[in-house]
Design a protein around this motif. Structure first.
Motif, PDB file in Angstrom:
ATOM      1  N   VAL A 129      16.068  59.726  20.653  1.00 59.48           N
ATOM      2  CA  VAL A 129      16.652  58.637  21.335  1.00 59.48           C
ATOM      3  C   VAL A 129      18.205  58.673  21.305  1.00 59.48           C
ATOM      4  CG1 VAL A 129      17.183  56.128  20.641  1.00 59.48           C
ATOM      5  CG2 VAL A 129      14.959  57.111  20.533  1.00 59.48           C
ATOM      6  N   ASN A 130      18.580  59.378  20.463  1.00 60.65           N
ATOM      7  CA  ASN A 130      20.255  59.693  20.330  1.00 60.65           C
ATOM      8  C   ASN A 130      20.409  60.660  21.629  1.00 60.65           C
ATOM      9  OD1 ASN A 130      20.965  57.739  18.422  1.00 60.65           O
ATOM     10  ND2 ASN A 130      20.762  59.430  16.885  1.00 60.65           N
ATOM     11  N   ALA A 131      19.667  61.707  21.817  1.00 63.83           N
ATOM     12  CA  ALA A 131      19.752  62.462  22.843  1.00 63.83           C
ATOM     13  C   ALA A 131      19.903  61.979  24.099  1.00 63.83           C
ATOM     14  CB  ALA A 131      18.792  63.594  22.754  1.00 63.83           C
ATOM     15  N   VAL A 132      18.924  61.066  24.410  1.00 64.76           N
ATOM     16  CA  VAL A 132      18.661  60.013  25.464  1.00 64.76           C
ATOM     17  C   VAL A 132      20.229  59.128  25.851  1.00 64.76           C
ATOM     18  CG1 VAL A 132      17.518  58.257  26.634  1.00 64.76           C
ATOM     19  CG2 VAL A 132      16.217  60.064  25.725  1.00 64.76           C
ATOM     20  N   LYS A 133      20.716  58.935  24.853  1.00 65.13           N
ATOM     21  CA  LYS A 133      21.699  58.161  24.742  1.00 65.13           C
ATOM     22  C   LYS A 133      22.856  58.908  25.357  1.00 65.13           C
ATOM     23  CE  LYS A 133      20.374  54.408  21.639  1.00 65.13           C
ATOM     24  NZ  LYS A 133      20.858  53.834  20.346  1.00 65.13           N
ATOM     25  N   GLU A 134      23.038  60.095  24.566  1.00 71.87           N
ATOM     26  CA  GLU A 134      24.115  61.015  24.766  1.00 71.87           C
ATOM     27  C   GLU A 134      24.054  61.573  26.166  1.00 71.87           C
ATOM     28  OE1 GLU A 134      24.280  64.097  21.689  1.00 71.87           O
ATOM     29  OE2 GLU A 134      24.003  62.619  20.120  1.00 71.87           O
ATOM     30  N   ALA A 135      22.882  61.664  26.848  1.00 65.38           N
ATOM     31  CA  ALA A 135      22.748  62.236  28.131  1.00 65.38           C
ATOM     32  C   ALA A 135      23.014  61.101  29.317  1.00 65.38           C
ATOM     33  CB  ALA A 135      21.384  62.704  28.373  1.00 65.38           C
ATOM     34  N   GLY A 136      23.210  59.783  28.904  1.00 64.75           N
ATOM     35  CA  GLY A 136      23.524  58.615  29.693  1.00 64.75           C
ATOM     36  C   GLY A 136      22.397  58.194  30.340  1.00 64.75           C
ATOM     37  N   MET A 137      21.168  58.406  29.943  1.00 69.15           N
ATOM     38  CA  MET A 137      19.852  57.997  30.471  1.00 69.15           C
ATOM     39  C   MET A 137      19.349  56.748  29.881  1.00 69.15           C
ATOM     40  SD  MET A 137      18.242  61.743  30.570  1.00 69.15           S
ATOM     41  CE  MET A 137      16.924  61.013  30.829  1.00 69.15           C
ATOM     42  N   TRP A 138      20.042  55.948  28.889  1.00 67.51           N
ATOM     43  CA  TRP A 138      19.457  55.004  27.990  1.00 67.51           C
ATOM     44  C   TRP A 138      18.807  53.760  28.744  1.00 67.51           C
ATOM     45  CZ3 TRP A 138      17.253  54.071  23.525  1.00 67.51           C
ATOM     46  CH2 TRP A 138      17.061  52.994  22.876  1.00 67.51           C
ATOM     47  N   ASP A 139      19.582  53.592  29.839  1.00 67.46           N
ATOM     48  CA  ASP A 139      19.476  52.341  30.612  1.00 67.46           C
ATOM     49  C   ASP A 139      18.294  52.549  31.567  1.00 67.46           C
ATOM     50  OD1 ASP A 139      21.546  50.646  29.311  1.00 67.46           O
ATOM     51  OD2 ASP A 139      23.008  51.048  30.783  1.00 67.46           O
ATOM     52  N   ASP A 140      17.871  53.497  31.925  1.00 66.79           N
ATOM     53  CA  ASP A 140      16.786  53.686  32.713  1.00 66.79           C
ATOM     54  C   ASP A 140      15.596  54.532  32.016  1.00 66.79           C
ATOM     55  OD1 ASP A 140      18.361  53.028  34.974  1.00 66.79           O
ATOM     56  OD2 ASP A 140      19.542  54.804  34.978  1.00 66.79           O
ATOM     57  N   THR A 141      15.555  54.432  30.750  1.00 66.31           N
ATOM     58  CA  THR A 141      14.455  55.269  30.087  1.00 66.31           C
ATOM     59  C   THR A 141      13.428  54.256  29.607  1.00 66.31           C
ATOM     60  OG1 THR A 141      15.971  56.956  29.494  1.00 66.31           O
ATOM     61  CG2 THR A 141      13.982  56.778  28.164  1.00 66.31           C
ATOM     62  N   ILE A 142      12.110  54.692  29.749  1.00 66.43           N
ATOM     63  CA  ILE A 142      11.011  53.774  28.926  1.00 66.43           C
ATOM     64  C   ILE A 142      10.460  54.923  28.057  1.00 66.43           C
ATOM     65  CG2 ILE A 142       8.667  52.994  29.275  1.00 66.43           C
ATOM     66  CD1 ILE A 142       9.584  52.193  31.866  1.00 66.43           C
ATOM     67  N   PHE A 143      10.443  54.595  26.813  1.00 62.48           N
ATOM     68  CA  PHE A 143       9.691  55.534  25.800  1.00 62.48           C
ATOM     69  C   PHE A 143       8.355  55.271  25.757  1.00 62.48           C
ATOM     70  CE2 PHE A 143      14.170  55.670  24.530  1.00 62.48           C
ATOM     71  CZ  PHE A 143      14.358  56.857  24.438  1.00 62.48           C
ATOM     72  N   ILE A 144       7.350  56.153  25.303  1.00 64.29           N
ATOM     73  CA  ILE A 144       6.089  55.714  24.950  1.00 64.29           C
ATOM     74  C   ILE A 144       5.726  56.509  23.732  1.00 64.29           C
ATOM     75  CG2 ILE A 144       3.588  55.820  25.749  1.00 64.29           C
ATOM     76  CD1 ILE A 144       4.420  55.385  28.453  1.00 64.29           C
ATOM     77  N   LEU A 145       5.371  55.903  22.581  1.00 62.66           N
ATOM     78  CA  LEU A 145       5.043  56.665  21.453  1.00 62.66           C
ATOM     79  C   LEU A 145       3.311  56.322  21.437  1.00 62.66           C
ATOM     80  CD1 LEU A 145       7.978  55.593  20.454  1.00 62.66           C
ATOM     81  CD2 LEU A 145       7.329  57.099  18.772  1.00 62.66           C
TER      82      LEU A 145
ATOM     83  N   MET B 191     -11.654  55.245  18.499  1.00 61.10           N
ATOM     84  CA  MET B 191     -11.512  55.525  20.133  1.00 61.10           C
ATOM     85  C   MET B 191     -10.155  54.800  20.334  1.00 61.10           C
ATOM     86  SD  MET B 191     -15.167  55.004  21.909  1.00 61.10           S
ATOM     87  CE  MET B 191     -15.549  53.509  21.631  1.00 61.10           C
ATOM     88  N   GLN B 192      -9.682  53.829  19.845  1.00 63.45           N
ATOM     89  CA  GLN B 192      -8.710  53.282  20.263  1.00 63.45           C
ATOM     90  C   GLN B 192      -7.354  53.997  19.830  1.00 63.45           C
ATOM     91  OE1 GLN B 192      -8.717  49.419  18.192  1.00 63.45           O
ATOM     92  NE2 GLN B 192      -8.604  48.261  20.017  1.00 63.45           N
ATOM     93  N   THR B 193      -6.338  54.094  20.869  1.00 62.97           N
ATOM     94  CA  THR B 193      -4.990  54.568  20.774  1.00 62.97           C
ATOM     95  C   THR B 193      -4.016  53.887  20.271  1.00 62.97           C
ATOM     96  OG1 THR B 193      -5.934  56.033  22.576  1.00 62.97           O
ATOM     97  CG2 THR B 193      -3.476  56.292  22.008  1.00 62.97           C
ATOM     98  N   PRO B 194      -3.070  54.364  19.275  1.00 65.67           N
ATOM     99  CA  PRO B 194      -1.901  53.659  18.999  1.00 65.67           C
ATOM    100  C   PRO B 194      -0.988  53.674  20.277  1.00 65.67           C
ATOM    101  CG  PRO B 194      -2.544  55.308  17.279  1.00 65.67           C
ATOM    102  CD  PRO B 194      -3.270  55.412  18.585  1.00 65.67           C
ATOM    103  N   PHE B 195      -0.271  52.680  20.549  1.00 64.10           N
ATOM    104  CA  PHE B 195       0.566  52.781  21.684  1.00 64.10           C
ATOM    105  C   PHE B 195       1.789  51.688  21.487  1.00 64.10           C
ATOM    106  CE2 PHE B 195       1.465  50.889  26.001  1.00 64.10           C
ATOM    107  CZ  PHE B 195       1.584  51.997  26.641  1.00 64.10           C
ATOM    108  N   ILE B 196       3.028  52.525  21.589  1.00 65.99           N
ATOM    109  CA  ILE B 196       4.225  51.895  21.476  1.00 65.99           C
ATOM    110  C   ILE B 196       4.983  52.073  22.802  1.00 65.99           C
ATOM    111  CG2 ILE B 196       6.427  51.445  20.168  1.00 65.99           C
ATOM    112  CD1 ILE B 196       4.641  52.444  17.592  1.00 65.99           C
ATOM    113  N   ILE B 197       5.288  50.903  23.568  1.00 66.75           N
ATOM    114  CA  ILE B 197       6.148  51.320  24.686  1.00 66.75           C
ATOM    115  C   ILE B 197       7.600  50.392  24.550  1.00 66.75           C
ATOM    116  CG2 ILE B 197       4.901  49.471  25.863  1.00 66.75           C
ATOM    117  CD1 ILE B 197       5.451  51.276  28.480  1.00 66.75           C
ATOM    118  N   SER B 198       8.704  51.118  24.834  1.00 66.38           N
ATOM    119  CA  SER B 198      10.016  50.418  24.812  1.00 66.38           C
ATOM    120  C   SER B 198      10.856  50.830  25.935  1.00 66.38           C
ATOM    121  CB  SER B 198      10.681  50.592  23.391  1.00 66.38           C
ATOM    122  OG  SER B 198      11.663  49.967  23.522  1.00 66.38           O
ATOM    123  N   GLY B 199      11.778  50.023  26.522  1.00 63.69           N
ATOM    124  CA  GLY B 199      12.667  50.386  27.324  1.00 63.69           C
ATOM    125  C   GLY B 199      13.012  49.637  28.689  1.00 63.69           C
TER     126      GLY B 199
END
Length: 145
Positions: free
Chosen positions: A62-78, A93-101
């Motif tokens: 996450v910090n690397a994304v911020k340092e690269a100046g990409m934070w405002d345009d990024t979507i993270f999926i875990l 069968m179900q998949t854990p899913f976290i999405i943010s951005g």
């Protein structure tokens, strides 16, 4: 890798790649939790310690994304490949899913079932790509603003 060095290397190289290349899409895969879960169990103290370690690596990414100046345009999926193995129960069968951005609802929790196939469909939806007719996944449109 019982030493834990593989996931450390994945995090280090991913951060460097993000900062240097500023990719439109990157998949970062941590393999050790799956191996550990199969060796000693998914609901064990050691397994949760491994997840806590990965939490630190995710913070670095996450910090690397911020340092690269990409934070405002990024979507993270875990996500993960599964919660369990070997059966046809929803727990397996179900998949854990976290999405943010960018463009994602904050604090939203959906209760519909989700499987691994749906992750690719959601990524295709993000990039405005037409999903091939043979895919059985469905995009999780409800998470978007």
């Amino acid at each position: 890798d019982p030493s834990g060095k593989a996931d450390r290397a994945v995090a280090t190289h991913s951060c460097a790649y993000i900062k240097e290349k500023r990719p439109d899409l990157i998949g970062i895969f941590f393999d050790e939790p799956d191996h550990l879960g199969h060796q000693i169990g998914h609901d064990t103290e050691a397994y949760y310690q491994k997840l806590e370690e990965l939490d630190g690596y995710i913070a670095e990414i996450v910090n690397a994304v911020k340092e690269a100046g990409m934070w405002d345009d990024t979507i993270f999926i875990l996500t993960a490949d599964h919660k369990g193995h070997g059966g046809k129960t929803m727990q397996e069968m179900q998949t854990p899913f976290i999405i943010s951005g960018k463009g994602i609802k904050k604090g939203y929790n959906f209760t519909e079932s989700m499987m691994q196939f749906d992750v690719a469909s959601t990524i295709a939806y993000i990039f405005k790509l037409q999903q091939p007719q043979v895919w059985i996944g469905r995009p999780m449109k409800q998470v978007f603003k």
